[in-house]
Design a protein around this motif. Structure first.
Motif, short mmCIF file in Angstrom:
data_model
loop_
_atom_site.label_atom_id
_atom_site.label_comp_id
_atom_site.label_asym_id
_atom_site.label_seq_id
_atom_site.Cartn_x
_atom_site.Cartn_y
_atom_site.Cartn_z
N GLU B 377 -22.07 -28.54 -22.78
CA GLU B 377 -23.18 -29.43 -22.47
C GLU B 377 -23.18 -30.68 -23.35
N VAL B 378 -22.87 -30.51 -24.62
CA VAL B 378 -22.83 -31.68 -25.51
C VAL B 378 -21.95 -32.77 -24.91
N ARG B 379 -20.79 -32.34 -24.43
CA ARG B 379 -19.84 -33.33 -23.89
C ARG B 379 -20.26 -33.84 -22.52
N GLU B 380 -20.90 -32.99 -21.72
CA GLU B 380 -21.39 -33.46 -20.41
C GLU B 380 -22.43 -34.55 -20.59
N ILE B 381 -23.32 -34.33 -21.55
CA ILE B 381 -24.36 -35.33 -21.80
C ILE B 381 -23.73 -36.61 -22.35
N LEU B 382 -22.79 -36.46 -23.27
CA LEU B 382 -22.16 -37.65 -23.83
C LEU B 382 -21.48 -38.47 -22.74
N GLU B 383 -20.91 -37.74 -21.78
CA GLU B 383 -20.27 -38.43 -20.66
C GLU B 383 -21.32 -39.21 -19.84
N LEU B 384 -22.50 -38.65 -19.70
CA LEU B 384 -23.57 -39.40 -19.01
C LEU B 384 -23.94 -40.65 -19.81
N TYR B 385 -24.02 -40.51 -21.13
CA TYR B 385 -24.34 -41.68 -21.95
C TYR B 385 -23.25 -42.75 -21.80
N ARG B 386 -22.00 -42.30 -21.77
CA ARG B 386 -20.92 -43.27 -21.58
C ARG B 386 -21.11 -43.99 -20.25
N ARG B 387 -21.50 -43.25 -19.24
CA ARG B 387 -21.65 -43.88 -17.92
C ARG B 387 -22.85 -44.81 -17.87
N VAL B 388 -23.94 -44.46 -18.58
CA VAL B 388 -25.08 -45.40 -18.65
C VAL B 388 -24.59 -46.74 -19.21
N GLU B 390 -21.32 -47.86 -19.58
CA GLU B 390 -20.20 -48.53 -18.92
C GLU B 390 -20.48 -48.82 -17.45
N GLU B 391 -21.09 -47.86 -16.73
CA GLU B 391 -21.27 -48.06 -15.29
C GLU B 391 -22.53 -48.83 -14.97
N LEU B 392 -23.62 -48.60 -15.73
CA LEU B 392 -24.85 -49.34 -15.44
C LEU B 392 -24.89 -50.66 -16.20
N LEU B 393 -24.67 -50.61 -17.50
CA LEU B 393 -24.88 -51.80 -18.33
C LEU B 393 -23.60 -52.62 -18.53
N ALA B 394 -22.48 -52.13 -17.99
CA ALA B 394 -21.20 -52.84 -18.12
C ALA B 394 -20.83 -53.09 -19.57
N VAL B 395 -21.23 -52.16 -20.43
CA VAL B 395 -20.95 -52.27 -21.86
C VAL B 395 -19.95 -51.18 -22.25
N PRO B 396 -18.77 -51.56 -22.74
CA PRO B 396 -17.79 -50.54 -23.10
C PRO B 396 -18.19 -49.80 -24.38
N VAL B 397 -17.90 -48.52 -24.41
CA VAL B 397 -18.17 -47.72 -25.60
C VAL B 397 -17.00 -46.78 -25.84
N ILE B 398 -16.90 -46.29 -27.05
CA ILE B 398 -15.84 -45.34 -27.40
C ILE B 398 -16.50 -44.00 -27.74
N PRO B 399 -16.21 -42.98 -26.95
CA PRO B 399 -16.78 -41.66 -27.25
C PRO B 399 -15.99 -40.97 -28.35
N GLY B 400 -16.70 -40.31 -29.22
CA GLY B 400 -16.03 -39.60 -30.30
C GLY B 400 -17.00 -38.73 -31.06
N VAL B 401 -16.50 -38.22 -32.17
CA VAL B 401 -17.34 -37.35 -32.97
C VAL B 401 -17.59 -38.05 -34.30
#
Lengths: 712, 712
Positions: B377-388, B390-401
């Motif tokens: 779940e931690v990673r599923e949620i992080l993936e949603l944050y990435r999509r918020v 990158e896909e909505l705000l067109a702002v690139p981010v780097i997922p990591g720990v």
């Protein structure tokens, strides 16, 4: 020996003052505060007398509670602590018998050698050891004597004798203890208050266990907790909205947002904090919220330079910025709304959804160039509120306008939708849409103006016309009270987050795995096909629970429709439908289930509203003679009177319709009837003949039919 | 003459204590608090030295600010008040030159006969007349002397001479004054801070007026205010979210709600208040929020018996109830989310969206039976944050720990999406998804357990695995910083509440009423047809504004696409499209407009993301030699290092990469580089050879590529 002189021989008063006789705590406070000799700092002392339940033949021994005015008294908790049963407010007769005083003169000084040992006297611990100054009635409602807490305590202690002890209790701690108990074990708290005869015999552990008709307050709390709508929280007056209730709020939000967007309203978010200066700007002009404002005075370990208030409502938060943003008539109308929580630190007994210290609501704030525009919007919004109640929640309401006394103090007029709780016969304000007029925009308030576009000189200013309107999570409480029954919650289909639950039945130890799987699969398929046509369906395939347990569980949670599927149903390709609202069972062929179920849900929605409306309508009584008012109210009805619309008459009606000798239910604070609203639809009652139809309360000319009732 | 002995001849200390040398305000406080001879009640005094801008040839005259540690210093406001220009923090060299002290030993006692008149000394008014006790460095970081405020003042006053006066100023009032000015006139505040050369020449009144590349902070504020995203509010650190920004938040809410519902997460609402007892339960275990907690201590005129905190986050609010609700493994998983506001009363300089005292967010809190479930779940949620992002705000981010040092203190590990503000070259934490492990569920914390369903004895307990995850309105700030330009805001189409604005053009005084109507009608029709295909279109038919004004207005507000319609367009049945992101103009035939416009918006969305990603990617530098780190950071890049993952090394990197002598930007507090994240995708950099690749900072074995950068 209980004359004031005798008392004065033994206490050293800080001051004694005379004032007009007072007939309420508020009037007393006002009179005392107005007096020049009143000490700068003091608290008033209240004395509450209760009659615990005893055998009929026993001599009553009143419970006398001496507390600071601000302390919330939960008499039943205190009584319980003392091993007494069911404390009810004492009648005036009892007061006269024991203290030769009426309730407006009650005072700790009324206790003396002769009556002390016949009562159970209790004093709040905080008073006993205090050097602070307290005001008490000097054996009369027109004199007040100021004493230190220690002196009051010493005065009382002298009457102690064998078997006649003064108890000192920490009422806050008792309350906190009970609430902690309620939070830790929700079953305990309501049970504490539940009358024995309200308990439903043989009620199994998960059922509601308290009858709605007998102990309404206990029933209400139990329904909310068992349906997982809400949980108690360890800060008094605050509650947790669990998904089962919050989802109702989300459905209302979505519906309402769509409607107001179509009206051009935009959502925004303003801060929750208000500086004391700005809040006080309103205080000078508007009574109301300041006694209930929560103040932040510290951050981390630092004191703030100025305390900052948490918004009780956002007029003062928003309107300074309206003044800044509105520069020209082209900027009008401004229509903003926000969904937020506000805080009103009420000291009255909290009630989930109906009176809570933090609550969720929407507040709309709009500014218009002209009054007609503002007027139109006020009614459009009120109509949306009516639809939230009637179309979504299946709760009937009566739209109307508030009397001058009951309107929002800062506004021009207040419109309202008024609901009705039939079990208690009380009215309840549903939601209000206010026209503020130009009261907030005028120069000495927020100074919100534009150049008048219709002034040929271009010099004229027009102060904007403003509205504000709000609907809170109270709607959920009213809905629960209206539809719930002794099995628990009953949800109208349109606001149910599960509309249909599908329960596999007839599976026994002997059922083959294949047969079991076939039934479970059918339940899942059925849920899926219903979801495809927009029905919120759920298959309850939990292992380890009997169908009976599941039936109970979902009934308690109010799911509108249950579908059962057993081996025989599977064979016949049908399902047994069970309506939550009526219990009516009917088989439905699976073939056209995606048509029949939506239709059935619509029927349930319509039926629930119709039944509630019939009840409400039958309890609104057209009354033209004063003699009929109180008995009609006592029959759990609201009355509609041809009314003069004068404020003094409203005060008088409230006074005369109160039931002084009866127990006051603290959760339903207004035992006297107040005006609920002047309904917009006057046509349902006999036309008023101007100059001829008289107000039954005062005999003056009646103006409009007005609903009066006891209320929440 | 500035030895301690000389000082002690003229002041009467309350106490003098010795302790370890300290190198930060926090360390100092800790050392002082630990000492047994420290007075019970005291405040520390800070001394900040600034170098105002002067002609290069002039001798610098430092501005010396003496204030209580808790007072927020806005040096530029103070400098302005004193008629000085651009105060920058003084270098260590300057401190040595004037006071023979380093910054860790600075003290009011460093002022003496010989240097007083060469500085501009300022003292906070609150100190001057105070009998309270203050701690100051005794000319060394390892000794502290306690004096009354009056004594400190008296000590300093003796050095006054002609032309050398000690100024006392109320810094809070100066700040409040500036904020009141900002609230009343938003143009004034940023302008105050704007460097002269940042002003865009010939900028008309409604344009941004400050260049992004030159005065980024001033530009940012101006964009937000002029685009009507936000307004300043009269409580410091709080801002008004106007519809133009709140609508972005609503779009994010709708999208995110849909996704988490599909994961089985339910929305709920928990109270905003936390009792001090419950909050302190966490305090014992977890550092963090307590210095920033806002406390309610009063309601109306009554002091509360116990102060009540406003939630800074809801772990302690919610988990006691998780313990109550979770009785069996069948109750798991519990997945709740709430959209609310939280309060963190930070004393650092606030920054709209990025650091505010109240902010909106969602906080999800879930409980699981097993760690793998929680991890997933931690990673599923992080993936949603990435999509918020990158896909909505067109702002690139780097997922990591996050590194151990940077993770959520109470949790097991923290995952993050890290953004980048290219204009300043700083990293910014986008949103975090934490696995709390069993840290909160264990018996001494919230004791949340179930019987282990896999334990054959039925006796075993399993403490639940918990996650918490949050995304705040900070996303809006990052989006503005990423895409905005010198014309104002640039909105990605997917979050724009107006995606297309249609402006009638070419209407002059000579245009016939018919022609005018034809153009306006076409604009309306065009808007309607676009709305029918789901495009948020608006025809701007406002009278009395020129097309040029409207172009500017909508550009400033960032509307992605403008369509112009003039008489010639009408004749040709076409419209001129103008992209906000590139300024590219192209005619579009009206015939297929409902296809071409959605396509064009998609292209804009994709292009905006691609450009921002190219920038981010080009600024992530693979660095393997320490010598290259600081210069790369100075080039406004983030570095990715093959890192040893040791905390002491991280501290060391921060220390060594700070630019001590350079001005500290209070809005970007971390001048040293900290670890941003260890990216999940390690494949973009040269593979690390275990045992061979070394950490460039400490020489130990490198584990994973880790991003370090200066950050917000």
């Amino acid at each position: 020996m209980s004359s004031l002189d005798a008392v004065l021989q033994s206490v050293k008063p800080v001051a004694i003052i005379s004032h007009d006789a007072t007939n309420s705590p508020a009037a007393w406070r006002e009179a005392v505060e107005a007096h020049p000799s009143t000490p700068k700092s003091f608290e008033l002392i209240k004395v509450l007398v209760y009659k615990p339940k005893t055998a009929k033949t026993a001599t009553p021994q009143p419970l006398v509670i001496i507390a600071r005015e601000s302390t919330e008294i939960q008499a039943n908790l205190i009584a319980k602590k003392l091993g007494l049963k069911e404390a009810r407010l004492a009648s005036e007769d009892l007061l006269t018998e024991f203290f030769s005083l009426d309730k407006n003169s009650l005072t700790p000084l009324a206790l003396n050698e002769s009556n002390f040992s016949k009562t159970t006297p209790v004093i709040e611990t905080a008073i006993t050891n205090s050097d602070s100054v307290y005001g008490v009635h000097a054996l009369s409602s027109s004199e007040t004597i100021f004493l230190t807490g220690k002196d009051i305590y010493a005065y009382l202690l002298r009457f102690e004798a064998e078997g006649a002890n003064l108890q000192d209790l920490n009422f806050e701690a008792i309350k906190a203890e009970a609430e902690a108990g309620a939070a830790a074990n929700p079953k305990a708290a309501p049970a504490e208050k539940a009358k024995d005869d309200a308990k439903i015999e043989g009620a199994v552990q998960i059922a509601i266990g308290i009858k709605k008709e007998v102990d309404f307050a206990g029933w209400y709390t139990n329904v909310l907790i068992k349906a997982e709508m809400l949980d108690y929280y360890n800060v008094s007056g605050c509650y947790i909205l669990r998904p089962w209730s919050y989802s109702i709020w989300e459905i209302i939000q979505d519906w309402f947002n769509e409607k107001i967007r179509a009206m051009g309203v935009q959502n925004a978010y303003f801060p929750m904090f208000v500086s004391s200066k700005v809040l006080e700007r309103e205080k000078d002009h508007i009574e109301g919220f300041s006694p209930e404002v929560a103040w932040v005075t510290r951050a981390g370990n630092s004191d703030l330079e100025e305390p900052i208030a948490i918004r009780p409502t956002s007029e003062t938060v928003m309107y300074p910025y309206y003044a800044k943003w509105i520069k020209s008539h082209r900027d009008l109308p401004v229509k903003l709304n926000q969904w937020n929580s506000v805080v009103r630190w009420e000291f009255k007994n909290p009630q989930p959804f109906l009176r809570t210290r933090e609550f969720l609501w929407q507040e709309g704030h709009t500014a218009h160039l002209t009054q007609p525009e503002a007027d139109t919007e006020v009614r459009e919004i009120l109509e949306l509120y009516r639809r939230v109640y009637e179309e979504l929640l299946a709760v009937p309401v009566i739209p109307g306008v508030k009397s001058e006394k009951e309107k929002f103090a800062g506004g021009l007029y207040t419109t309202t939708v008024e609901g009705f709780v039939s079990t208690t016969g009380r009215g309840i304000q549903g939601a209000t849409s206010h026209c503020l007029g130009q009261n907030f925009s005028r120069p000495e308030m927020f100074n919100i103006f534009v150049e008048d576009p219709n002034d040929p000189t271009g010099q004229g200013k027009t102060y904007v016309w403003q509205n504000s309107w709000g609907l809170s999570t109270r709607v959920i409480g009213v809905m629960v009270m209206t539809h719930g029954d002794n099995q628990g919650l009953v949800l109208p289909p349109r606001v149910a987050c599960v509309q249909v639950v599908i329960v596999p039945c007839g599976i026994t130890a002997k059922t083959s795995d294949d047969a079991r799987k076939a039934i479970n699969d059918m339940c899942e398929q059925l849920a899926d096909s219903l979801k495809k046509v927009g029905i919120k369906a759920k298959a309850d395939l939990r292992e380890g629970y009997t169908p009976g347990f599941k039936f109970n569980d979902w009934e308690q949670k109010g799911v509108p429709l249950r579908l059962e599927i057993g081996p025989a149903d599977l064979a016949k390709q049908q399902t047994l439908s069970v309506r939550r609202d009526t219990g009516v069972k009917a088989p439905l062929p699976l073939a056209d289930i995606t048509t029949t179920v939506p239709q059935l849900l619509d029927t349930i929605q319509v039926d629930m509203f119709r039944r509630a409306k019939e009840t409400y309508d039958s309890r609104i009584k057209e009354i033209t003679r004063w003699e009929d008012v109180v008995s009609t109210l006592d029959d759990k009805c609201v009355v509609v009177l041809p009314w003069c619309e004068e404020e003094s008459c409203e005060d008088d009606i409230k006074e005369r319709s109160g039931r002084a000798a009866e127990p006051q239910d603290e959760r339903a604070p207004s035992a006297g009837a107040k005006s609920l609203c002047i309904p917009f639809d006057q046509s349902r009652w006999t036309p008023i003949e101007p100059g001829k139809t008289k107000c039954p309360a005062c005999g003056k000319d009646a103006k409009r039919w007005t609903m009066f009732g006891r209320s929440y």
